[in-house]
Each structure stands twice: as structure tokens, then as C-alpha cells.
Design an enzyme around this catalytic site. Structure first.
Site, mmCIF file in Angstrom:
data_model
loop_
_atom_site.group_PDB
_atom_site.id
_atom_site.type_symbol
_atom_site.label_atom_id
_atom_site.label_comp_id
_atom_site.label_asym_id
_atom_site.label_seq_id
_atom_site.Cartn_x
_atom_site.Cartn_y
_atom_site.Cartn_z
ATOM 1 C CE1 TYR A 86 -3.762 2.453 0.840
ATOM 2 C CE2 TYR A 86 -2.105 3.439 2.275
ATOM 3 C CZ TYR A 86 -3.318 3.513 1.622
ATOM 4 O OH TYR A 86 -4.081 4.645 1.728
ATOM 5 C CG LEU A 133 1.966 9.950 11.857
ATOM 6 C CD1 LEU A 133 2.620 8.866 12.698
ATOM 7 C CD2 LEU A 133 2.486 11.324 12.264
ATOM 8 C CG ASP A 168 0.814 -2.937 12.597
ATOM 9 O OD1 ASP A 168 -0.018 -2.142 12.119
ATOM 10 O OD2 ASP A 168 1.280 -3.900 11.976
ATOM 11 C CD GLU A 224 -2.459 2.607 16.353
ATOM 12 O OE1 GLU A 224 -2.748 3.821 16.473
ATOM 13 O OE2 GLU A 224 -2.340 2.037 15.253
ATOM 14 C CE1 TYR A 276 -1.549 8.416 18.325
ATOM 15 C CE2 TYR A 276 -1.190 6.081 18.736
ATOM 16 C CZ TYR A 276 -1.814 7.095 18.036
ATOM 17 O OH TYR A 276 -2.708 6.790 17.055
HETATM 18 S S1 IVH Z 1 0.721 10.254 16.081
HETATM 19 C C1 IVH Z 1 -1.064 13.742 14.174
HETATM 20 N N1 IVH Z 1 1.968 8.374 17.352
HETATM 21 O O1 IVH Z 1 0.034 5.540 12.957
HETATM 22 C C2 IVH Z 1 -0.324 12.580 14.630
HETATM 23 N N2 IVH Z 1 0.494 7.747 15.607
HETATM 24 O O2 IVH Z 1 0.293 6.097 10.092
HETATM 25 C C3 IVH Z 1 -1.174 11.408 14.690
HETATM 26 N N3 IVH Z 1 0.296 5.318 15.303
HETATM 27 O O3 IVH Z 1 -3.027 7.138 12.535
HETATM 28 C C4 IVH Z 1 -0.554 10.175 14.936
HETATM 29 N N4 IVH Z 1 1.670 4.742 16.900
HETATM 30 O O4 IVH Z 1 -2.920 5.125 14.121
HETATM 31 C C5 IVH Z 1 1.098 8.657 16.369
HETATM 32 N N5 IVH Z 1 3.130 6.791 18.592
HETATM 33 C C6 IVH Z 1 2.257 7.084 17.626
HETATM 34 C C7 IVH Z 1 1.632 6.084 16.874
HETATM 35 C C8 IVH Z 1 0.757 6.459 15.855
HETATM 36 C C9 IVH Z 1 0.856 4.305 15.952
HETATM 37 C C10 IVH Z 1 -0.620 5.176 14.154
HETATM 38 C C11 IVH Z 1 -1.862 5.994 14.251
HETATM 39 C C12 IVH Z 1 -1.790 6.885 13.052
HETATM 40 C C13 IVH Z 1 -0.942 6.077 12.114
HETATM 41 C C14 IVH Z 1 -0.315 6.899 11.039
#
Ligand code: IVH
Length: 723
Positions: A86, A133, A168, A224, A276
Site C-alpha cells: 500500500y 502521518l 501496529d 492505538e 500517544y
Molecule cells: S501520532 C497527528 N503516534 O500511525 C499525529 N500515531 O500512520 C497522529 N500510530 O493514525 C498520529 N503509533 O494510528 C502517532 N506513537 C504514535 C503512533 C501512531 C501508531 C498510528 C496511528 C496513526 C498512524 C499513522
């Protein structure tokens, strides 16, 4: 509790591909190390049509595919492609959009997050948009991300970064009003998510009330929801037993468990939560740093991941990323990357976000451990003991640090449980040094005419009927002369843990069999008389032949334990080889022993004993032994060494039944180490060993006199190490 710590220096090593340990020769698991570059586009779903030569058409096609996969992932919890595939699609689309503005589109999925909420749960508008992200792959892209931020901010001095694990699982927004758990919502499309309040409230790690006396009027936390790996394995075991389909990985399993109409089902699934990010806040303290918000969340009783660190250089960020690249499997849950966030909240405000993701954070992606690829065929290999192992032939795919082209499917039942068929698109997983595994098919991509696979009735090499003994999961070829078995036996005989014959590997063994120079293990020592025939082979010069023959000669004096390993007796690996060699001291003594004699040896179970006795009873094997004897192979083992005298002056009473010792065996183990073994407990007794159903008087006396009471594990330790 301090949840944030300054990272010291972490030294990481980039994971490299390794060959799989423990595979029997002939076990079809082959990998090679290659760089992932160029493999990224190797998505299993249909490749781009040939007509897509212009960027506009390609971008349109990519958008449609990404939107489709978004829906499968976010709404249906049934992704068809791996995260890595993806990511490859979105990276390609982003690249086209950046390079060809005319191919850009405001409604592109590169600017939106996730997929709209499904109808099953009611829709919830988020208090603040839930963003995704952007990703970086490797050091250079990390530097570029940092460089862009510096440029925008006009900053020279180092930023402070918070480095977090990228769990994850599923992103969750949880709202507390006046300290009370109020509502949980999935990310959905980032603006509107699904109300999963009842289900999330069953997760023990999510507090129902904040542990602070002065809770904010409103506080939204982001985090998460995930399933620990152990819970995932146990859930899948239960599903297999119940005849239900298995989940492909902990993330899918967490998603499926959360999207349940009945919260009691969610409650039974052992989900957990890491928090987080602080979202909307009304009536709480003011914060200057992200790390302060995490401290606050932790003080409120929310679970903040303890691996979170604050560092003040990009080098330290990178070291941390490399550390997790190497150590991700030490964690009891899956991560798919590292999240790097600027700590200073004023920096964040100034940098802002794109329509999809904040500029002040990025995800350092770890190499994919799951990919989708085409299973082109299922074949069966024959091992040295005749075991017939089905294996998947795969379109080569870069996963877990190496290219995987084959993966074992273990046995008939496993193929049935996994329901894989030639022509299927399958999910392949390779985590670290673990042997690659086919997790299962992507059913929605199964061709309509893909036939179910049936285990062949006959050995694919010698044609003899394969047998599957009752109560066993393996099929076997019983033909001792089967060329595939002979090949595997010879290779094993020459392998390092056995007779260690340098130069008798798979290639040469294959060639010698083909040329009629070898038919079985017994022929190995006849090669010296056939040096002229070896010279006639293209690949063999004088030096190689001399080296090979010297190695064969040298192998004649290997210890008896190695010979026993090399004889290809079922269940006799290196440990058992040493145990038997030590117990019997000669091949002839072992050959003359009954199954009962062999089973009487400490550490030898009855299955092994029967297998050994049956091997020596076989006429072909007896003939092999005579051939090895006349070749001058060493048949004599080390005399059983006297046990170290670790228990001199020690008096131990044994009561009750021990699992690994007979009463006499336990006494012998003590006395042979210099200890005494009286039948009753007295003041002079050093310790009492207690098994199942101990004698009440001995146990009571020991307690009364304050004598240490040992269980069997402690007894074994005592025998090994003394007091
Ligand atoms: S921060 C605006 N911190 O990764 C920032 N995301 O690919 C929002 N995720 O949607 C996310 N661990 O579901 C953040 N330590 C972490 C994370 C995290 C997993 C996930 C989350 C996010 C996705 C983005």
C-alpha cells in the site's frame, strides 16, 4: 512514575537476511538478501495496464486502487495487500503528483485519511481532525524531513524530538468529560469516525475514570488499540479449534475484535491500548512540550508507552530507529515503525500540517515483514527420513530483510487449514530470523477456477505410494532407496553437526548421485577408490579432489556422537547423539541394546528409544554399519564421565514421585555426585526433594525442622550446580 527518559546512545545493527536455521536438507525454504529498492512496486494486485504510459492515466489508476484498498483496510478489516505494498502505491502516486502538476487532483487519497465510516456503527464527528502521518524510509529521508522543517522555521539549533513506537493497531480517539470515560471513536476518514464506545470500554487498559482530583472539563486522548502477540496466537488457536477462519496478523485481529456488535465478544479478546497524543482539551493545564502532555496523560492513569524517549539530536533519533529495527521482536506487540515528533509545541504550531498529515511529525517505517505475492504452485519435497513436506512456490518477494521464493507449508493439515491454492495471492510473513510463513490467501483475489490442492498420492521423486500413518500429521515415502532421501541423507551425513565433510554439500552430492558415484551414505568412503572418475568430472580439479578425499578420510575419526547424528535416525539430533554416545560408549553396544535398555537412559523417551532400536534392527542399516566399519569409521564413544562431585557432605531425602527420575534414578543421581540419600528426615538432612504425592510425615518433619524443601526443577539445578 517517569515515563520519559533521555536516550543514551543506542547502537543498532541493520537486520540482514540469514539462512533459516533448523531446516532439514530438502526443506524448501530459500531466501536471498537483496535491497528492497525496486521491489516496492511489486504489489501482488494487478500490475499497471500497459496503456498507462502517461502520468495522468497512471495517477487515475493509482487513486482508484488506493481508494479501494483504503475501504478494505478501514471499513472491512480485510486488507488485500500488505502495508508495504500500500505504501508503495501511495509513494508512487505522490511522486507523480509532485512531478506532474497537471496530474494532481484535490480529491486525491494522498490528501485524505482512511475511509468513510461504515454504517454498522453510528458516525461521530471528531473534536479535532484525526490526521495520519507521512513516512520516511531511511536516514536520507529522515534528514530531508528535518531539513524541510528547519528551513520553514529558520532554525539552526537542534530540535528536541520525542521518539515513540509506531504501534501496529487501530487509531482511537477517546473522550473524557470531567474525568469520566465518555466516548471512543475510530479514525474513519479523519473527520468522522465510528462510535465504538461500548467496545472500547471493555479494554482493561483504558481507564473508565481519570486518576486525577482535578480532571479537565473535556479531554480527548489519541492512541492505538492493539492486540498483544500472545493473545493473537491464542485467539487463532481457539479459532482453529472451533473451525473458524484465522486472523492474518494481530492488527487485523484487533480490528475484527473491535468491530463487534456484541461488546462481550470484544471483552473476550484481550485488546490493549497505548496512548500517544493529547487531542482537544478544555479546562486542563497549559503545556509547552509534547513530553509534558505525555507525563500528564500518564498521571491521569492513561497507559503511555514506556519506550518513549526525548532526544536532542537527529543522530540520536536515527540510532533509536536502528535500535528498534533490530529489536522489534523483543516487544510483546507489533510495531511497524517509529514515530518522531517535535517536542516544542510552539514549533508545532508554526509548522502546521498539510491536508493529511502534520509536518511536525513523521513515521520512520521499518522494513516490511508482511507482503502479498502470488503462490504459483504447491510442491512436495522429500526429506532424509522420508518425510514429505508440501511447500509454496512463490513469486519472489522482498520481505523481512530477504527475498523469499519458497515457504514450507508443513503438512497436509496446514495446507487445509490455511486453504491456500495455486493461483492464490497470499500474505507472506518473515519476521527477523524466523522462517518465512504463508499466512493465508487473499480470498477476494482468488481466481474463480483455482482448484483445491490435494496431497499427491505418490512420492514425486520415486513414485512409490506415500503413507500417512494414523495419528501423525506427516506423509512419508517409505522407499529407503528413493533418490531424494538418499540425497538428503548424504548431505546430512556430511554436514557440520554430523561427519563434517567439507566439500560434500548439496551441489557435489547432487552431482555424484547423478553420475552414479554415490547411491547412499555407505558409498561416501568408496570415493577414494574412484578418484579417476572424480577427475573426469568438469568441476573437479586435482586440488578439490585431494581436499574432498582428505575431508572424507578425516571424518573417519569423528566422535561417536557425530556418527550417530549422521546416521539419519529419526529423532536423533545433536543432543540425543551425545546422550546415546555417552550412555553406550560404542556403536555396537547401542546396536545390541533393546528399546527398553535405551529408554532407561536419562533423558531418552520411549518414542526415541523405539526409533533408535528400529533403526538398528533394519537389515539395510546393519549392512550400512558393516560398510562403515570396514572403511575404518570410529565406532567408539567417550567413557561416561564421572559426575562432578558437587554433593559431597550433602544429605538429601526424596519423597513422592518425580517426573524425570525413578526413585532409584534420583538416588543414583545424588550418590554418584558424592551425596547421601537416607530414607528419613533428620536434623542432619540438608534438603528434602518433594515430588507428586509426597509422604506427609517426611514433608511435615522437614517443615518442622526448617529444612529447605525443593521441587523437581530446584533438584535438577542442585544436581548441576551443587549447593
Ligand atoms: S501520532 C497527528 N503516534 O500511525 C499525529 N500515531 O500512520 C497522529 N500510530 O493514525 C498520529 N503509533 O494510528 C502517532 N506513537 C504514535 C503512533 C501512531 C501508531 C498510528 C496511528 C496513526 C498512524 C499513522
Amino acid at each position: 512514575m517517569t515515563i520519559l527518559r533521555k536516550a543514551d546512545s543506542f547502537v543498532g545493527v541493520t537486520a540482514a537476511g540469514r539462512s533459516e536455521p533448523g531446516s532439514e536438507p530438502g526443506t524448501p525454504t530459500r531466501t536471498s538478501t537483496r535491497t528492497p529498492t525496486g521491489q516496492r512496486g511489486a504489489s501482488a494486485s494487478a500490475p499497471a495496464p500497459a496503456s498507462e504510459t502517461d502520468p495522468f492515466t497512471r495517477a487515475t489508476h493509482l487513486r482508484a486502487r488506493i481508494e479501494y484498498h483504503d475501504r478494505r483496510y478501514h471499513q472491512l478489516d480485510d486488507p488485500e495487500i500488505s502495508d508495504a505494498d500500500y505504501d508503495a502505491l501511495t509513494r508512487e502516486l505522490r511522486l507523480i503528483e509532485a512531478s506532474f502538476p497537471e496530474a494532481d487532483d484535490d480529491s486525491s487519497p494522498t490528501r485524505s485519511v482512511g475511509a468513510p465510516a461504515a454504517a454498522q456503527f453510528s458516525a461521530v464527528e471528531h473534536l479535532q481532525p484525526m490526521m495520519s502521518l507521512d513516512n520516511v524510509f531511511g536516514w536520507e529521508e529522515l534528514q530531508q524531513w528535518d531539513g524541510r522543517n528547519r528551513k520553514i522555521m529558520g532554525v539552526d539549533a537542534a530540535f528536541r524530538y520525542v521518539v515513540e513506537l509506531k504501534i501496529d493497531g487501530l487509531a482511537m480517539s477517546i473522550v473524557y468529560r470531567d474525568g469520566e470515560y465518555t466516548r471512543s471513536a475510530t479514525r474513519g476518514d479523519g473527520r468522522v469516525g465510528e462510535d465504538v464506545s461500548a467496545n472500547v470500554s471493555t479494554i482493561a487498559a483504558v481507564p473508565k475514570r481519570l486518576t486525577t482530583d482535578t480532571p479537565p472539563r473535556l479531554m480527548e486522548v489519541r492512541g492505538e488499540v492493539y492486540m498483544p502477540r500472545q493473545a493473537f496466537v491464542e485467539l487463532n488457536d481457539r479459532r482453529t479449534q472451533a473451525g473458524e477462519p484465522r486472523f492474518a496478523n494481530p492488527r487485523n485481529s484487533a480490528a475484527g475484535s473491535l468491530r463487534q456488535k456484541d461488546p462481550r465478544v470484544t471483552a473476550s479478546r484481550e485488546l490493549s491500548f497505548w496512548c500517544y497524543q493529547l487531542g482537544a482539551l478544555d479546562g486542563g493545564p497549559a503545556f509547552a512540550r509534547h513530553s509534558d502532555t505525555l507525563e500528564f496523560l500518564s498521571e491521569c492513569g492513561l497507559p503511555v508507552n514506556p519506550e518513549t524517549v526525548v532526544v536532542d539530536s537527529l543522530d540520536a533519533v536515527y540510532e533509536r530507529c536502528r535500535h528498534w529495527q533490530e529489536h522489534r521482536h523483543d516487544l510483546p506487540y507489533d510495531i511497524d515503525g517509529i514515530v518522531i515528533k517535535l517536542d516544542d509545541l510552539t514549533h508545532r504550531n508554526e509548522l502546521g500540517s498539510t491536508s493529511k498529515a502534520p509536518r511536525w511529525a513523521t513515521a520512520y517505517k521499518l522494513p516490511p515483514e508482511e507482503r502479498t505475492t502470488l503462490l504459483t504452485d504447491i510442491q512436495v519435497s522429500i526429506g532424509r527420513t522420508g518425510r514429505a513436506t508440501p511447500f509454496a512456490v512463490l513469486q519472489p518477494v522482498f520481505v523481512g530483510g530477504s527475498t523469499v521464493a519458497m515457504a514450507t507449508l508443513h503438512n497436509q493439515d496446514q495446507v487445509r487449514i490455511k486453504d491456500v491454492r495455486p493461483g492464490d495471492t497470499v500474505i507472506v510473513r518473515k519476521a527477523g530470523d524466523v522462517i518465512p510463513e504463508v499466512l493465508g490467501p487473499v480470498l477476494s483475489l482468488r481466481p474463480a477456477d483455482a482448484p483445491e490442492w490435494h496431497f499427491p498420492e505418490d512420492c514425486p521423486v520415486c513414485g512409490q505410494r506415500l503413507e500417512r500413518p494414523e495419528n501423525e500429521s506427516d506423509h512419508r515415502c517409505r522407499n529407503i532407496a528413493c533418490p531424494a532421501q538418499a540425497f538428503a541423507r548424504i548431505v546430512h551425513f556430511g554436514s557440520r553437526g554430523a561427519m563434517d565433510i567439507e566439500g560434500l554439500g548439496e551441489k557435489s552430492a547432487g552431482l555424484f548421485i547423478e553420475q552414479g558415484l554415490l547411491n547412499d551414505v555407505g558409498d561416501v568412503y568408496t570415493l577414494a577408490q574412484r578418484a579417476d572418475e572424480l577427475r573426469a568430472l568438469d568441476r573437479y580439479g586435482e586440488t578439490s579432489i585431494a581436499n574432498l578425499l582428505a575431508a572424507i578420510e578425516g571424518s573417519k575419526s569423528r566422535p561417536l556422537g557425530n556418527l550417530l547424528v549422521g546416521l539419519n535416525i529419526r529423532h536423533v539430533g545433536s543432543t540425543m547423539g551425545q546422550v546415546l554416545a555417552r550412555a553406550f560408549s560404542s556403536l555396537d553396544a547401542l546396536a545390541a541394546a533393546s528399546a527398553d535398555d535405551i529408554a532407561a537412559v536419562e533423558g531418552v523417551g520411549s518414542t526415541i528409544a523405539q526409533s533408535v532400536a528400529a533403526w538398528f534392527a533394519d537389515e539395510d542399516n546393519r549392512e550400512l554399519i558393516e560398510r562403515l566399519r570396514s572403511a575404518g569409521v570410529n565406532f567408539v564413544g567417550p567413557a561416561a564421565p564421572a559426575n562432578p562431585q558437587t554433593l559431597v557432605g550433602v544429605s538429601i531425602v526424596v519423597t513422592g514421585t518425580l517426573a524425570g527420575f525413578t526413585r532409584e534414578g534420583a538416588e543414583e543421581a545424588i550418590t554418584s555426585r558424592g551425596g547421601k540419600c537416607p530414607s528419613s528426615v533428620s536434623k542432619k538432612t540438608t534438603a528434602v526433594v518433594v515430588g507428586e504425592e509426597p509422604g506427609a510425615s517426611k514433608l511435615n518433619k522437614a517443615i518442622e525442622l526448617g529444612i529447605p524443601v525443593l521441587d523437581e526443577a530446584a533438584f535438577v539445578l542442585l544436581l548441576e550446580t551443587g549447593l
